[in-house]
Design an enzyme around this catalytic site. Structure first.
Site, short mmCIF file in Angstrom:
data_model
loop_
_atom_site.label_atom_id
_atom_site.label_comp_id
_atom_site.label_asym_id
_atom_site.label_seq_id
_atom_site.Cartn_x
_atom_site.Cartn_y
_atom_site.Cartn_z
N ASN A 1 0.85 -1.18 0.00
CA ASN A 1 0.00 0.00 0.00
C ASN A 1 0.89 1.24 0.00
O ASN A 1 1.88 1.29 0.73
CB ASN A 1 -0.91 0.00 1.24
CG ASN A 1 -1.85 -1.19 1.25
OD1 ASN A 1 -2.42 -1.53 0.24
ND2 ASN A 1 -1.98 -1.84 2.41
N HIS B 1 6.95 -1.66 2.80
CA HIS B 1 6.77 -3.05 3.23
C HIS B 1 5.90 -3.77 2.23
O HIS B 1 4.99 -3.19 1.63
CB HIS B 1 6.16 -3.14 4.64
CG HIS B 1 4.90 -2.35 4.84
ND1 HIS B 1 4.91 -0.99 5.02
CD2 HIS B 1 3.60 -2.74 4.89
CE1 HIS B 1 3.67 -0.56 5.17
NE2 HIS B 1 2.85 -1.60 5.08
P1 AMP Z 1 -0.15 -0.89 5.83
O1 AMP Z 1 -1.52 -0.59 6.37
O2 AMP Z 1 -0.14 -1.42 4.43
O3 AMP Z 1 0.78 0.31 6.02
O4 AMP Z 1 0.41 -2.08 6.69
C1 AMP Z 1 0.94 -1.93 7.96
C2 AMP Z 1 0.87 -3.25 8.64
O5 AMP Z 1 1.71 -3.23 9.77
C3 AMP Z 1 -0.54 -3.62 9.15
O6 AMP Z 1 -0.97 -4.82 8.51
C4 AMP Z 1 -0.34 -3.79 10.66
O7 AMP Z 1 -1.10 -4.84 11.20
C5 AMP Z 1 1.15 -4.07 10.74
N1 AMP Z 1 1.79 -3.73 12.01
C6 AMP Z 1 1.65 -2.58 12.72
N2 AMP Z 1 2.43 -2.62 13.82
C7 AMP Z 1 3.07 -3.82 13.80
C8 AMP Z 1 4.01 -4.46 14.66
N3 AMP Z 1 4.47 -3.87 15.78
N4 AMP Z 1 4.44 -5.69 14.34
C9 AMP Z 1 3.99 -6.31 13.22
N5 AMP Z 1 3.11 -5.76 12.36
C10 AMP Z 1 2.65 -4.53 12.65
#
Ligand code: AMP
Length: 113
Positions: free
Chosen positions: A86, A99
């Site tokens: 995203n 990511h």
């Molecule tokens: P996005 O919304 O594409 O920016 O994805 C961010 C992702 O990071 C989401 O799917 C969250 O669940 C994940 N996320 C946020 N904090 C953490 C964390 N501390 N450890 C692992 N995943 C995380």
């Protein structure tokens, strides 16, 4: 230390469930999984998102995708998987560090929006 959550995870300051790590890339389980396998693949250096991919960092980004394939194999996703990144507010990017979501382990829907 930057205030970026994923920079802190890459540095080991915030814990994560790692599934792959090398010098430049880390893969760890998403904290709120949307599929049986939901892994995030990140470059350890800060790149804010797909819009910041350049000729200079393209090899590193390519390596992230290579790691996505390695993780998918490790996770046994021989039936298929999805890689998503995203970028920006309209795409609901919530962490401004590049990511790649690696999703699999069940039949995914075709919904893209
Ligand atoms: P996005 O919304 O594409 O920016 O994805 C961010 C992702 O990071 C989401 O799917 C969250 O669940 C994940 N996320 C946020 N904090 C953490 C964390 N501390 N450890 C692992 N995943 C995380």
């Amino acid at each position: 230390m930057s205030d970026c959550l994923f920079c802190k995870i890459a540095a080991g300051v915030i814990p994560s469930t790692k599934v792959y790590e090398d010098e430049t890339v880390l893969a760890f389980r998403d904290i709120a999984p949307m599929a049986p396998t939901h892994v995030l693949v990140i470059p350890k250096v800060h790149i804010s998102g797909v819009s910041e991919i350049t000729a200079e960092n393209a090899a590193l980004v390519g390596h992230c995708l290579e790691v996505a394939a390695i993780v998918a194999a490790q996770e046994g996703l021989e039936n298929g998987f999805r890689v998503v990144s995203n970028c920006g507010a309209d795409a609901c990017q919530t962490v401004n560090h590049l990511h790649f979501h690696v999703l699999g382990g069940r039949k995914l829907t075709l919904e893209m929006a």
